[in-house]
Every structure is written in structure tokens, then in C-alpha cells.
Design a protein around this motif. Structure first.
Motif, PDB file in Angstrom:
ATOM      1  N   LEU A 111       0.823  -1.205   0.000  1.00  0.00           N
ATOM      2  CA  LEU A 111       0.000   0.000   0.000  1.00  0.00           C
ATOM      3  C   LEU A 111       0.858   1.257   0.000  1.00  0.00           C
ATOM      4  O   LEU A 111       1.745   1.414   0.840  1.00  0.00           O
ATOM      5  CB  LEU A 111      -0.926  -0.002   1.215  1.00  0.00           C
ATOM      6  CG  LEU A 111      -1.829   1.213   1.408  1.00  0.00           C
ATOM      7  CD1 LEU A 111      -2.778   1.380   0.216  1.00  0.00           C
ATOM      8  CD2 LEU A 111      -2.613   1.088   2.701  1.00  0.00           C
ATOM      9  N   TYR A 112       0.582   2.155  -0.942  1.00  0.00           N
ATOM     10  CA  TYR A 112       1.243   3.458  -0.991  1.00  0.00           C
ATOM     11  C   TYR A 112       0.365   4.455  -0.259  1.00  0.00           C
ATOM     12  O   TYR A 112      -0.740   4.747  -0.682  1.00  0.00           O
ATOM     13  CB  TYR A 112       1.492   3.884  -2.446  1.00  0.00           C
ATOM     14  CG  TYR A 112       2.681   3.171  -3.022  1.00  0.00           C
ATOM     15  CD1 TYR A 112       3.914   3.800  -3.097  1.00  0.00           C
ATOM     16  CD2 TYR A 112       2.585   1.849  -3.432  1.00  0.00           C
ATOM     17  CE1 TYR A 112       5.023   3.134  -3.598  1.00  0.00           C
ATOM     18  CE2 TYR A 112       3.682   1.174  -3.923  1.00  0.00           C
ATOM     19  CZ  TYR A 112       4.902   1.823  -4.002  1.00  0.00           C
ATOM     20  OH  TYR A 112       6.000   1.158  -4.489  1.00  0.00           O
ATOM     21  N   ARG A 113       0.861   4.960   0.848  1.00  0.00           N
ATOM     22  CA  ARG A 113       0.103   5.858   1.725  1.00  0.00           C
ATOM     23  C   ARG A 113       0.462   7.312   1.430  1.00  0.00           C
ATOM     24  O   ARG A 113       1.065   7.994   2.247  1.00  0.00           O
ATOM     25  CB  ARG A 113       0.403   5.519   3.178  1.00  0.00           C
ATOM     26  CG  ARG A 113      -0.056   4.148   3.587  1.00  0.00           C
ATOM     27  CD  ARG A 113       0.505   3.758   4.959  1.00  0.00           C
ATOM     28  NE  ARG A 113       0.018   2.475   5.402  1.00  0.00           N
ATOM     29  CZ  ARG A 113       0.573   1.312   5.074  1.00  0.00           C
ATOM     30  NH1 ARG A 113       1.651   1.276   4.300  1.00  0.00           N
ATOM     31  NH2 ARG A 113       0.062   0.171   5.523  1.00  0.00           N
ATOM     32  N   LYS A 114       0.071   7.775   0.245  1.00  0.00           N
ATOM     33  CA  LYS A 114       0.344   9.167  -0.123  1.00  0.00           C
ATOM     34  C   LYS A 114      -0.628   9.581  -1.209  1.00  0.00           C
ATOM     35  O   LYS A 114      -1.301   8.760  -1.811  1.00  0.00           O
ATOM     36  CB  LYS A 114       1.791   9.343  -0.589  1.00  0.00           C
ATOM     37  CG  LYS A 114       2.167   8.502  -1.787  1.00  0.00           C
ATOM     38  CD  LYS A 114       3.633   8.692  -2.123  1.00  0.00           C
ATOM     39  CE  LYS A 114       4.028   7.748  -3.259  1.00  0.00           C
ATOM     40  NZ  LYS A 114       5.419   7.874  -3.597  1.00  0.00           N
ATOM     41  N   GLY A 115      -0.706  10.887  -1.409  1.00  0.00           N
ATOM     42  CA  GLY A 115      -1.564  11.431  -2.454  1.00  0.00           C
ATOM     43  C   GLY A 115      -2.820  12.076  -1.887  1.00  0.00           C
ATOM     44  O   GLY A 115      -3.186  11.875  -0.725  1.00  0.00           O
ATOM     45  N   GLU A 116      -3.469  12.873  -2.712  1.00  0.00           N
ATOM     46  CA  GLU A 116      -4.645  13.633  -2.309  1.00  0.00           C
ATOM     47  C   GLU A 116      -5.802  12.724  -1.884  1.00  0.00           C
ATOM     48  O   GLU A 116      -6.472  12.986  -0.884  1.00  0.00           O
ATOM     49  CB  GLU A 116      -5.082  14.533  -3.461  1.00  0.00           C
ATOM     50  CG  GLU A 116      -6.190  15.494  -3.103  1.00  0.00           C
ATOM     51  CD  GLU A 116      -6.566  16.374  -4.282  1.00  0.00           C
ATOM     52  OE1 GLU A 116      -7.780  16.542  -4.497  1.00  0.00           O
ATOM     53  OE2 GLU A 116      -5.661  16.881  -4.959  1.00  0.00           O
ATOM     54  N   ALA A 117      -6.051  11.643  -2.618  1.00  0.00           N
ATOM     55  CA  ALA A 117      -7.151  10.733  -2.272  1.00  0.00           C
ATOM     56  C   ALA A 117      -6.878  10.062  -0.924  1.00  0.00           C
ATOM     57  O   ALA A 117      -7.773   9.951  -0.087  1.00  0.00           O
ATOM     58  CB  ALA A 117      -7.366   9.695  -3.369  1.00  0.00           C
ATOM     59  N   TRP A 118      -5.635   9.623  -0.696  1.00  0.00           N
ATOM     60  CA  TRP A 118      -5.265   9.001   0.587  1.00  0.00           C
ATOM     61  C   TRP A 118      -5.467  10.002   1.724  1.00  0.00           C
ATOM     62  O   TRP A 118      -6.043   9.672   2.759  1.00  0.00           O
ATOM     63  CB  TRP A 118      -3.816   8.515   0.551  1.00  0.00           C
ATOM     64  CG  TRP A 118      -3.314   8.044   1.877  1.00  0.00           C
ATOM     65  CD1 TRP A 118      -2.541   8.736   2.754  1.00  0.00           C
ATOM     66  CD2 TRP A 118      -3.593   6.779   2.499  1.00  0.00           C
ATOM     67  NE1 TRP A 118      -2.305   7.983   3.879  1.00  0.00           N
ATOM     68  CE2 TRP A 118      -2.937   6.776   3.751  1.00  0.00           C
ATOM     69  CE3 TRP A 118      -4.321   5.653   2.133  1.00  0.00           C
ATOM     70  CZ2 TRP A 118      -2.995   5.691   4.620  1.00  0.00           C
ATOM     71  CZ3 TRP A 118      -4.366   4.583   3.001  1.00  0.00           C
ATOM     72  CH2 TRP A 118      -3.712   4.599   4.226  1.00  0.00           C
ATOM     73  N   GLU A 119      -5.001  11.223   1.536  1.00  0.00           N
ATOM     74  CA  GLU A 119      -5.106  12.251   2.570  1.00  0.00           C
ATOM     75  C   GLU A 119      -6.566  12.599   2.886  1.00  0.00           C
ATOM     76  O   GLU A 119      -6.870  13.051   3.992  1.00  0.00           O
ATOM     77  CB  GLU A 119      -4.340  13.515   2.165  1.00  0.00           C
ATOM     78  CG  GLU A 119      -2.838  13.325   2.058  1.00  0.00           C
ATOM     79  CD  GLU A 119      -2.177  12.934   3.369  1.00  0.00           C
ATOM     80  OE1 GLU A 119      -2.628  13.386   4.431  1.00  0.00           O
ATOM     81  OE2 GLU A 119      -1.202  12.168   3.316  1.00  0.00           O
ATOM     82  N   SER A 120      -7.470  12.385   1.945  1.00  0.00           N
ATOM     83  CA  SER A 120      -8.878  12.712   2.163  1.00  0.00           C
ATOM     84  C   SER A 120      -9.592  11.709   3.072  1.00  0.00           C
ATOM     85  O   SER A 120     -10.660  12.002   3.595  1.00  0.00           O
ATOM     86  CB  SER A 120      -9.619  12.787   0.829  1.00  0.00           C
ATOM     87  OG  SER A 120      -9.874  11.491   0.305  1.00  0.00           O
TER      88      SER A 120
END
Length: 89
Positions: free
Chosen positions: A63-72
Motif C-alpha cells: 500500500l502506498y500511503r500518499k496522495g490527495e485521495a489518501w489524505e482525504s
């Protein structure tokens, strides 16, 4: 090969968070050795980071825990980003 899982925005339904998986495989054929990418989009709504982590653990995805969707996403389902229970409207 390892399969990476990325939390992204749905292209079918704006504002909905889903996930995609990607794996890189090497192929040897008549023209030599080259890499191919195998990608899949899962139109499954993610409601929390915990849910995404659970899917990744169950399926063996990285799992990549980064990016705008993850942060939302809130940490857990039913919690706001501040960690307080969401109020029913």
C-alpha cells in the motif's frame, strides 16, 4: 512480483475514493527481455485508511500511503479527519 496498491479518485464517480493495483513483470520473447505493467482498477468505495490497509494486508498488496485521495480518508470509518465521530445530518 510485488503488487502495489494506490488510493485514487474514481474517474466514474467524482469525489469517490477507490483503489488501483499495479505490478511490473518481466517478459522474455523473440525480441529480448522487457517489462510489462499489469494494472487493475477496483471501483470499491474506500471509507477509511484502516479499510485500505485491511484490503492491502488481506490481498498481499504493498500500500502506498500518499496522495490527495489518501489524505482525504479518515483514519477509521466513522471518524472525521480530526478524530471525532461524525455527526449524522
Amino acid at each position: 512480483m510485488a503488487v502495489s496498491m494506490h488510493v485514487v479518485w474514481s474517474k466514474c464517480e467524482p469525489g469517490r475514493v477507490i483503489y488501483e493495483t499495479h505490478s511490473i513483470e518481466t517478459v522474455t520473447d523473440g525480441s529480448g527481455v522487457h517489462a510489462t505493467v499489469d494494472s487493475h482498477t477496483y471501483e470499491i468505495s474506500l471509507r477509511s485508511r484502516a479499510q485500505a490497509e485491511s484490503i492491502a494486508d488481506e490481498e498481499g498488496f504493498e500500500l502506498y500511503r500518499k496522495g490527495e485521495a489518501w489524505e482525504s480518508l479518515p483514519e477509521e470509518e466513522g471518524l472525521s479527519e480530526e478524530g471525532l465521530p461524525e455527526e449524522d445530518a
